[in-house]
Design an enzyme around this catalytic site. Structure first.
Site, mmCIF file in Angstrom:
data_model
loop_
_atom_site.group_PDB
_atom_site.id
_atom_site.type_symbol
_atom_site.label_atom_id
_atom_site.label_comp_id
_atom_site.label_asym_id
_atom_site.label_seq_id
_atom_site.Cartn_x
_atom_site.Cartn_y
_atom_site.Cartn_z
ATOM 1 N N CYS A 365 38.671 -7.232 -13.050
ATOM 2 C CA CYS A 365 37.558 -7.843 -12.032
ATOM 3 C C CYS A 365 36.764 -6.234 -12.077
ATOM 4 O O CYS A 365 35.841 -5.810 -13.070
ATOM 5 C CB CYS A 365 37.713 -8.440 -10.221
ATOM 6 S SG CYS A 365 36.475 -8.946 -10.267
ATOM 7 N N HIS A 495 40.337 -12.714 -11.847
ATOM 8 C CA HIS A 495 41.390 -12.756 -11.339
ATOM 9 C C HIS A 495 42.563 -13.194 -12.078
ATOM 10 O O HIS A 495 42.825 -14.641 -10.979
ATOM 11 C CB HIS A 495 41.126 -12.977 -9.589
ATOM 12 C CG HIS A 495 40.166 -11.929 -8.733
ATOM 13 N ND1 HIS A 495 40.896 -9.949 -8.677
ATOM 14 C CD2 HIS A 495 39.656 -11.982 -8.494
ATOM 15 C CE1 HIS A 495 39.444 -9.611 -8.525
ATOM 16 N NE2 HIS A 495 38.633 -10.277 -8.357
ATOM 17 N N GLU A 497 45.484 -13.665 -11.649
ATOM 18 C CA GLU A 497 46.331 -13.147 -10.564
ATOM 19 C C GLU A 497 46.474 -14.024 -9.608
ATOM 20 O O GLU A 497 48.153 -14.173 -9.271
ATOM 21 C CB GLU A 497 46.596 -11.995 -9.903
ATOM 22 C CG GLU A 497 45.741 -11.558 -9.413
ATOM 23 C CD GLU A 497 44.881 -11.094 -9.515
ATOM 24 O OE1 GLU A 497 44.091 -10.969 -10.617
ATOM 25 O OE2 GLU A 497 43.442 -10.636 -8.704
HETATM 26 N N1 GLN Z 1 33.078 -5.221 -6.746
HETATM 27 C C1 GLN Z 1 32.611 -5.987 -7.983
HETATM 28 C C2 GLN Z 1 32.086 -6.658 -7.351
HETATM 29 O O1 GLN Z 1 31.418 -7.103 -6.360
HETATM 30 C C3 GLN Z 1 34.497 -6.247 -8.328
HETATM 31 C C4 GLN Z 1 34.895 -7.570 -7.394
HETATM 32 C C5 GLN Z 1 36.232 -7.134 -7.367
HETATM 33 O O2 GLN Z 1 37.037 -6.562 -8.063
HETATM 34 N N2 GLN Z 1 37.115 -8.641 -6.904
HETATM 35 O O3 GLN Z 1 31.434 -7.310 -9.217
#
Ligand code: GLN
Length: 579
Positions: A365, A495, A497
């Protein structure tokens, strides 16, 4: 009073866990999904905020017909019971069938004000469903004072519980030491808490959480609950039984085997919430499950990313050097998700190091977005390349705000939940990640973000060698990067995970752990995954893109209708009783 965990600070509350339907929930739900191999939805997480807002909304609609709306009887307590009853019927696995047992974890402490309506709801619930359908496990701390196990706190809480009209069927005595519960302590608790000695379980510290199910099983929990809840009446097929036995065996082998491992694998986790390790709960689990698979003990170097920055070199040189030593001393580098600008320069430095020194790297992310920014800065030489999250009016925003997302409302307004990623044509020939996912052309992972790679830079990035190996179904959103001429350099907008399982580790994490072990291990695992990988999601979850129709109604739809024509088939309506 929070509605969900989405607006909570990870350093205070631990990770925000995301479910298939985009529910942002407490990290406990992650433990349940991983342990039980089930797939939950947002309603599996009840909060006081959710219950109150439901009841208040009903009151505003006049549904209580002029009655005084009350906390204890009947409004709030009924709403809690109805909620539990409704959610207990939602299928949670591949079978698509109604579950046989519903487990409710009531957090907090007996006697605290916050949990009072819930305790009372449970008291009423035992009558609603009947004695044979309601068993209560009371978890109580048994302090160990220099070897003496104290039973007073347990006696006191059981006493309070009785006062509230609930009798424990099992008392789980939690000991924060490696010594098991003494038989004498057990008898004492049995005697003073008025339960049989078989109803008292000891839960002492064991070498890993994976031992806990084995510890409980050895004390007869399965038999006890089978009898208590009359589970003999549940029809268990031969196939289910065989599956259970084989799972039990594999679980035991892996848990016991882990103790005897010599070889280690070291990962530097470069993040900004490292003060509270629970902020990275699922990430750590995904690494752990992968380490199980490659038969190595996992060592995580926790690196606070700002410690890697030049400023720290000036202000706290020892910290700076320790942080870099931790990065350089690891076999692989992981940059997980995160929000905001703080610490991102340090993460960029770690990514640059991984890319140039050919150290295995996984970006999740925010880590994925930063890997793209690092490339833009150092390969495309756009030195002020950044994300509009960090610099709102940036000249070169390589990562931008997604247009359809609300800038003013923080709660539940991100791109959330299970979404497909489609691998680019040709990736079947070279992409490691694709092979680790079993070679399929389309994979499904959970998302939680507001920003994405700016389409205007995609061509330049791709042409210069940063390959976008996976995109969303329309090919508009960049979701996976991979460098072909690097041992393992992978980033995902998703994500992964959140969908790891002890016996089915998340593929990108497995890739990182295997690559950080040895090249031959990576090759071995890639080949193994290509043959055997199966996604942890029930089939019905992998049917289409979740489309937000309006703020309350969310439907999962297929891009292509069943007869192959373009159009949409509504497959599942989420979170709307009346729809
Ligand atoms: N801050 C980034 C976004 O909003 C990444 C978000 C995250 O890592 N969950 O896109």
């Amino acid at each position: 009073m929070n509605i969900d965990a989405g607006t909570m600070r990870p350093t205070e509350h631990g990770e925000v866990y995301v479910l298939n339907d985009g529910g942002e929930v407490d990290l406990d739900l992650g433990n349940y999904e991983r342990y039980l191999n089930v797939t939950l939805s947002r309603d599996n997480n009840i909060t006081t905020g959710k219950i109150y807002s439901q009841v208040i909304e009903k009151e505003r609609k006049g549904e209580y017909l002029g009655k005084t709306v009350q906390v204890i009887v009947p409004h709030i307590t009924n709403a809690i019971q109805d909620w539990i009853e409704r959610v207990s019927k939602i299928p949670v696995d591949e079978s698509g069938e109604e579950p046989d047992v519903c487990m409710v974890e009531l957090g907090g402490t007996v006697g605290d004000i916050e949990s009072a309506p819930f305790v009372e709801a449970m008291r009423q619930f035992q009558f609603r469903v009947g004695h044979d359908n309601f068993a209560l496990i009371h978890v109580s701390l048994v302090p160990d004072m220099h070897g003496e196990q104290k039973t007073k706190p347990t006696q006191t809480t059981v006493h309070s519980l009785r006062g509230l009209g609930l009798l424990p069927d099992l008392i789980a005595c939690r000991l924060l030491v490696p010594q098991p519960l003494n038989p004498a302590t057990k008898d004492k608790i049995s005697m003073f808490c008025h339960v049989a000695s078989e109803q008292v379980f000891g839960v002492h510290d064991v070498t890993s959480v994976y031992h806990v199910p084995l510890l409980l099983q050895s004390q007869g929990i399965v038999d006890f609950l089978r009898k208590r809840l009359k589970l003999e009446t549940v029809n268990i097929t031969k196939e289910m039984e065989d599956k259970g036995r084989s799972l039990g065996k594999r679980w035991k082998d892996i848990t016991m085997g882990y103790e005897r491992l010599f070889d280690t694998v070291t990962i530097a986790l470069v993040g900004k919430y490292t003060d509270l390790k629970d902020s990275y709960m699922s990430v750590t689990k995904a690494l752990e499950h992968s380490a199980f698979r490659v038969h190595r003990k996992l060592i995580v170097h926790w690196v606070e990313s700002s410690d890697l920055e030049a400023e720290t070199q000036e202000s706290a040189p020892a910290r700076y050097h320790d942080a870099w030593r931790a990065v350089v001393g690891a076999g692989g580098i992981l940059v997980p998700g995160g929000f905001g600008n703080r610490g991102t320069e340090g993460m960029l430095l770690a990514i640059k190091y991984a890319r140039e020194q050919k150290v295995p790297f996984l970006g999740i992310c925010l880590g994925f977005q930063l890997a793209v920014i690092e490339w833009a800065r150092n390969i495309l030489e756009i030195h002020d390349a950044t994300s509009s999250e960090f610099v709102p009016d940036a000249k070169h925003p390589v990562v931008i705000f997604m247009p359809e997302i609300s800038k003013t409302h923080m709660g539940g307004t991100m791109r959330l939940g299970l979404r497909p990623t489609v691998f680019e044509p040709g990736t079947e020939n070279w992409s490691r990640v694709r092979k680790l996912y079993g070679g399929a052309g389309k994979i499904w992972e959970r998302h939680r973000h507001r920003y994405e790679v700016n389409p205007e830079y995609v061509k330049r990035l791709n042409d210069s060698g940063l390959i976008f190996a996976g995109k969303d179904e329309k090919g508009e959103r960049m979701q996976i990067i991979e460098l072909p001429d690097h041992p393992f350099f992978v980033g995902l907008q998703a994500h992964p995970e959140f969908c790891t399982r002890p016996l089915n580790p998340s593929p990108p994490f497995l890739g990182l752990i295997a690559a950080a072990s040895e090249t031959s291990v990576l090759d071995e695992q890639t080949a193994f995954q290509a043959q055997t990988y199966h996604p942890p999601h029930p089939k019905h979850a992998m049917v289409g893109e979740a489309v937000l129709k309006n703020s309350t109604e969310e439907v999962f739809v297929n891009g292509v209708s069943k007869d192959g024509q373009n159009g949409v088939d509504v497959v599942q309506v989420v979170n709307r009783d009346e729809a």
